[in-house]
Motif scaffolding. Sequence first.
Motif, PDB file in Angstrom:
ATOM      1  N   ARG A 158     -22.736  31.121 -26.768  1.00  0.00           N
ATOM      2  CA  ARG A 158     -22.264  32.066 -25.762  1.00  0.00           C
ATOM      3  C   ARG A 158     -20.765  31.921 -25.532  1.00  0.00           C
ATOM      4  O   ARG A 158     -20.233  30.822 -25.457  1.00  0.00           O
ATOM      5  CB  ARG A 158     -23.018  31.847 -24.443  1.00  0.00           C
ATOM      6  CG  ARG A 158     -24.510  32.096 -24.538  1.00  0.00           C
ATOM      7  CD  ARG A 158     -25.128  32.181 -23.152  1.00  0.00           C
ATOM      8  NE  ARG A 158     -25.232  30.886 -22.515  1.00  0.00           N
ATOM      9  CZ  ARG A 158     -25.372  30.722 -21.192  1.00  0.00           C
ATOM     10  NH1 ARG A 158     -25.373  31.769 -20.397  1.00  0.00           N
ATOM     11  NH2 ARG A 158     -25.491  29.513 -20.681  1.00  0.00           N
ATOM     12  N   ARG A 159     -20.079  33.042 -25.396  1.00  0.00           N
ATOM     13  CA  ARG A 159     -18.654  33.015 -25.110  1.00  0.00           C
ATOM     14  C   ARG A 159     -18.393  32.495 -23.702  1.00  0.00           C
ATOM     15  O   ARG A 159     -19.202  32.659 -22.801  1.00  0.00           O
ATOM     16  CB  ARG A 159     -18.061  34.425 -25.260  1.00  0.00           C
ATOM     17  CG  ARG A 159     -18.100  34.959 -26.654  1.00  0.00           C
ATOM     18  CD  ARG A 159     -17.622  36.400 -26.737  1.00  0.00           C
ATOM     19  NE  ARG A 159     -18.550  37.336 -26.126  1.00  0.00           N
ATOM     20  CZ  ARG A 159     -18.529  38.658 -26.336  1.00  0.00           C
ATOM     21  NH1 ARG A 159     -17.632  39.184 -27.142  1.00  0.00           N
ATOM     22  NH2 ARG A 159     -19.403  39.453 -25.749  1.00  0.00           N
ATOM     23  N   GLY A 160     -17.240  31.886 -23.524  1.00  0.00           N
ATOM     24  CA  GLY A 160     -16.846  31.404 -22.208  1.00  0.00           C
ATOM     25  C   GLY A 160     -16.175  32.489 -21.412  1.00  0.00           C
ATOM     26  O   GLY A 160     -15.160  33.051 -21.847  1.00  0.00           O
ATOM     27  N   LEU A 161     -16.728  32.804 -20.238  1.00  0.00           N
ATOM     28  CA  LEU A 161     -16.189  33.864 -19.390  1.00  0.00           C
ATOM     29  C   LEU A 161     -15.888  33.305 -17.993  1.00  0.00           C
ATOM     30  O   LEU A 161     -15.652  32.119 -17.835  1.00  0.00           O
ATOM     31  CB  LEU A 161     -17.179  35.030 -19.340  1.00  0.00           C
ATOM     32  CG  LEU A 161     -17.535  35.679 -20.696  1.00  0.00           C
ATOM     33  CD1 LEU A 161     -18.556  36.789 -20.507  1.00  0.00           C
ATOM     34  CD2 LEU A 161     -16.294  36.203 -21.399  1.00  0.00           C
ATOM     35  N   ALA A 162     -15.952  34.157 -16.977  1.00  0.00           N
ATOM     36  CA  ALA A 162     -15.455  33.783 -15.650  1.00  0.00           C
ATOM     37  C   ALA A 162     -16.227  32.639 -15.017  1.00  0.00           C
ATOM     38  O   ALA A 162     -15.696  31.940 -14.140  1.00  0.00           O
ATOM     39  CB  ALA A 162     -15.481  35.000 -14.730  1.00  0.00           C
ATOM     40  N   GLY A 163     -17.476  32.415 -15.433  1.00  0.00           N
ATOM     41  CA  GLY A 163     -18.225  31.298 -14.884  1.00  0.00           C
ATOM     42  C   GLY A 163     -17.551  29.959 -15.107  1.00  0.00           C
ATOM     43  O   GLY A 163     -17.814  28.986 -14.377  1.00  0.00           O
ATOM     44  N   THR A 164     -16.675  29.899 -16.097  1.00  0.00           N
ATOM     45  CA  THR A 164     -15.922  28.670 -16.374  1.00  0.00           C
ATOM     46  C   THR A 164     -15.159  28.195 -15.139  1.00  0.00           C
ATOM     47  O   THR A 164     -15.008  26.985 -14.917  1.00  0.00           O
ATOM     48  CB  THR A 164     -14.939  28.921 -17.534  1.00  0.00           C
ATOM     49  OG1 THR A 164     -15.643  29.476 -18.639  1.00  0.00           O
ATOM     50  CG2 THR A 164     -14.246  27.650 -17.950  1.00  0.00           C
ATOM     51  N   CYS A 165     -14.692  29.139 -14.318  1.00  0.00           N
ATOM     52  CA  CYS A 165     -13.912  28.775 -13.137  1.00  0.00           C
ATOM     53  C   CYS A 165     -14.737  27.967 -12.141  1.00  0.00           C
ATOM     54  O   CYS A 165     -14.200  27.114 -11.427  1.00  0.00           O
ATOM     55  CB  CYS A 165     -13.359  30.037 -12.474  1.00  0.00           C
ATOM     56  SG  CYS A 165     -12.333  31.049 -13.567  1.00  0.00           S
TER      57      CYS A 165
END
Length: 601
Positions: A158-165
């Motif tokens: 899965r690509r890294g998106l805003a949940g990374t924050c």
Amino acid sequence: MAKHFVAGGQSLVTDSLQGLCIVNPNISLDIPSKVVHLANQDRSKVALLCGGGSGHEPSHAGFVVSYAERGRIMSTAAVCGSVFASPNASQVRRAIDLIDNDKGCAHLPVNYTGDVLNFGLAKEQYAATHPDKAGSVKFVVVGDDVAVGKTQGIIVGRRGLAGTCLVYKIAGALAARGSGLNEVYDIAQYVASRLGTIGVGLEHCHVPGTSVQPNNSLHTDEIEIGLGIHNESGNSRISPIPPLDELIPDLIKMITSTTDPEWSFVPFKNDETDRVVLLVNNLGGLSELELGVVVHETKRALVAQGISVLRVLAGTFMTSLNMPGFSLTLLLLPGTNDTNAPPLDLLLGLLDGPADAPGWKWLARMVPDRVRPIPHIKQGPRIAPPPASSRAATLRAPDVASFNASIARACNALVAAEPEITRMDSIAGDGDCGLTLKDGATGVLKALEEGNITGEDVIGSMIVVSKVAEEAMGGTSGALYSIFFSALAQALTQTSSPLATLVVWSTALQCALDRLYTYTRARPPSRTLVDPLVAFIEVLPSDPLLAALAAKEAAEKTRDLEAKAGRSAYVEGGRLKAERIPDPGAWGIRVVVDALVGGQQ
């Protein structure tokens, strides 16, 4: 969409980062490496390193903050690549040096191949030069995208998106409390495993400095679901544009699904016991007015689905430049009967803790039902390949002139193949593979001419090739080649032979492949460069010419393979199948090995 106040250029990222340092005087900028770091770091606490391509502001540099007297940390340093391009390993290594401490460092790269490879390469090189601290760097790759099905993304994940924050915030707050590296790592891994994000856009973004509109523009009555933050196309387009009270429930179902094996990523129970943190993220070009409506509709849809919302964050966290769109992120919190899970109060406390970072938005720190409506560190020496006198082993080619000629032949072949590889990649990827390989080949030729690559010192030559790949190529390809040749050099030092015979090469190449496998899940057949590489290495011990032929056949077969890894994994497969375009990276390997053994015919 195509108009900008800034025309782009080489200084775009550094100029922007210098502006950030004006906004936040507590941070400093190492301009050559584009690393933002704390001016006064508390080195008694675990450091956090984030980063990735630029164009996602305020991520990642906007989350660098620490006030030791108040115990606040989000990230200790951020390393920034060019727009939509991963930083190279030298940049990451520089960041590691800047935040070096006795408690260790947690790396939190987003799950894009280039970021994982370059952060991984930096970690490996740091461990090689600091063996006493090899275990002091932990690696948490964050991937929260639910738009790519498990079959299509089986290799790349899965690509890294805003949940990374959210991972940044929770891990940073834990580090600020003085927790050890292992605890910070464990909690970050847990949070990353409980995230789901889906994005939707009215249009793709436009990169400053580009003169033409992208050919993936949407019609005026059309939206795209699941598009990436690097302008990648999504998994579906919808026309006419549905109202939010119809669109958002469908987006939530994509995150919370547990019945469809292709789209079940997060262990929701969907029995009205699920509790979540909701993050509504502006992808860059959405008005605050509309964003507020999105928050309202999302909260209402979650309640209708029986999901309890314990915290809500909304604002601009991770963008795709000026993309008019938003993403929804759900962090599934521990259930009452979950075993081996951190306490709910701990996670919420870490999330609620104050963080005076420019990129972190206001948080109510309560259940939304009760909320009313609406000094610089001195630069150290850079890592350089060790001289032959400092290595445990030296290795010479049986025929120095033939070795040098083979290297030159392979490089010239790559330069000649650049237009064809570029044509392939314009269909199967992002169009830069040919130029990237040409840049690497040109750099190796220069090193060969200067005598830094020679059959007199095979191990040193492989180290130089690794450095050239890292610095001249960059991105995903540069990291892959650099990791492979760095591992190859390490393997060659283990031989007791004074000459680089076929047996020596075969053994070392297999070791290098095994090491490469620790940074990529691509395995043949995968429509990536590993297909011909593996074919060549497997057959090499019996006959180099047959090995080159095997690599050629493997590269040809990528014409008919479904993309499971690499950038093509995110490209719609119909055109690839219709035009039977081989994988550009695989074709580059074919060109190299064919030229390398050509002189032996």
